[in-house]
Design a protein around this motif. Structure first.
Motif, short mmCIF file in Angstrom:
data_model
loop_
_atom_site.label_atom_id
_atom_site.label_comp_id
_atom_site.label_asym_id
_atom_site.label_seq_id
_atom_site.Cartn_x
_atom_site.Cartn_y
_atom_site.Cartn_z
N SER A 27 45.46 39.49 32.15
CA SER A 27 44.89 40.34 31.33
C SER A 27 43.44 40.04 31.52
O SER A 27 42.55 40.99 31.11
N THR A 28 42.78 39.03 32.15
CA THR A 28 41.36 38.71 32.29
C THR A 28 40.71 39.38 33.57
O THR A 28 39.69 39.52 33.86
N LEU A 29 41.85 39.96 34.50
CA LEU A 29 41.45 40.79 35.66
C LEU A 29 40.53 41.75 35.32
O LEU A 29 41.13 42.72 34.77
N PRO A 30 39.73 42.36 36.23
CA PRO A 30 38.85 43.50 36.01
C PRO A 30 39.81 44.69 35.90
O PRO A 30 40.49 45.11 36.85
N GLY A 49 40.95 54.88 34.39
CA GLY A 49 39.67 55.02 34.82
C GLY A 49 39.63 54.97 36.08
O GLY A 49 40.42 54.97 37.06
N GLU A 50 38.01 54.98 36.75
CA GLU A 50 37.71 55.14 38.04
C GLU A 50 38.47 54.06 38.99
O GLU A 50 38.72 54.17 40.05
N ASP A 51 38.36 53.00 38.37
CA ASP A 51 38.79 51.92 39.22
C ASP A 51 40.38 51.20 39.06
O ASP A 51 40.74 49.94 39.35
N ALA A 55 42.45 48.05 40.20
CA ALA A 55 43.26 46.94 39.39
C ALA A 55 44.52 46.95 39.70
O ALA A 55 45.07 45.84 39.37
N ILE A 56 45.37 48.04 39.61
CA ILE A 56 46.81 47.73 39.73
C ILE A 56 47.17 47.11 41.23
O ILE A 56 48.00 46.38 41.10
N ALA A 57 46.23 47.49 42.11
CA ALA A 57 46.47 46.63 43.56
C ALA A 57 46.40 45.28 43.31
O ALA A 57 46.99 44.62 43.80
N ASP A 58 45.20 45.08 42.81
CA ASP A 58 45.08 43.55 42.45
C ASP A 58 45.78 42.83 41.81
O ASP A 58 46.16 41.62 42.10
N VAL A 59 46.45 43.35 40.77
CA VAL A 59 47.26 42.70 39.86
C VAL A 59 48.61 42.55 40.62
O VAL A 59 49.45 41.41 40.55
N THR A 60 49.06 43.60 41.27
CA THR A 60 50.22 43.53 42.17
C THR A 60 50.09 42.31 43.04
O THR A 60 51.19 41.65 43.27
N MET A 61 49.07 42.22 43.85
CA MET A 61 48.85 41.15 44.77
C MET A 61 48.95 39.77 44.23
O MET A 61 49.33 38.59 44.78
#
Length: 210
Positions: A27-30, A49-51, A55-61
């Motif tokens: 939950s702390t990830l941007p 939103g724009e990013d 965010a989804i790619a970063d959380v999945t990784m």
């Protein structure tokens, strides 16, 4: 809008605590909303939103890197009138009742604004193609991550934080050449290319761009 639904598939005896702490950390990830814990082993959040695609790619990784997680992703087009709850349910349905560690399953909702100019069947086929391609990109990334040594995971973790190779080498107490060799062995170049592909596909699926 995006939603991500993850299920813990590990064997930690304190899985409830591990899942709760994982939800708090993610939950702390941007760019990502707060993760809710569902039925002890499951967590879910949305991103808008724009990013949001980043965010989804970063959380999945992050989930794939941690191991022991199966992931479901839902993509709702920008013209959708559905709310976050619908997106969460859709992501959970994408994952289904099972799912092995390291798997990523995706569902993409067809665009509604195109219904007047394109048949529903064509729109569903396009959405299914995006879902398949996004899932395939993360499957390849999961394969890269699964082959990493502890040294490789350590080296790539510094790079994901935005450090240069020189800075990461200094943190690890090794030479720049040794750092470069670790990154090469860890498939860092393949990861960065695969991550960018996943982001591009997520963005196109949300916007409905062919």
């Amino acid at each position: 809008m995006f939603a991500i639904y993850a299920r813990y598939r590990g064997r930690d005896v304190r899985r409830a605590e591990l899942v709760r702490r994982s939800a708090e950390a993610l939950s702390t990830l941007p760019g990502i909303g707060n993760f809710d814990v569902i039925d002890v082993e499951d967590i879910c959040a949305t991103a808008q939103g724009e990013d949001a695609a980043v965010a989804i790619a970063d959380v999945t990784m992050a989930l794939l890197s941690a191991g022991d997680w199966a992931v479901g992703i839902a993509v709702l087009p920008t013209d959708s009138n559905e709310d976050e709850e619908v997106a969460r349910v859709m992501a959970g349905n994408a994952l289904g009742t099972s799912g092995r560690s390291g798997t990523v399953k995706v569902r993409v909702a067809p665009r509604s604004s195109s219904a007047a100019t394109a048949g529903l069947r064509e729109l569903k086929q396009q959405a299914n193609t995006w879902a398949f391609d996004i899932s395939a990109a993360f499957t390849l990334l999961s394969a890269v991550l699964a082959k990493r040594t502890a040294e490789g995971r350590e080296a790539t973790a510094f790079m994901r934080r935005g450090l240069t190779q020189v800075e990461a080498a200094e943190e690890l107490g090794i030479t720049k050449q040794a750092m470069s060799q670790r990154l090469q062995a860890a498939g860092w170049q393949a990861e960065t290319a695969g991550w960018q592909l996943a982001v591009d596909l997520l963005q196109k699926a949300e916007l409905g761009v062919c």
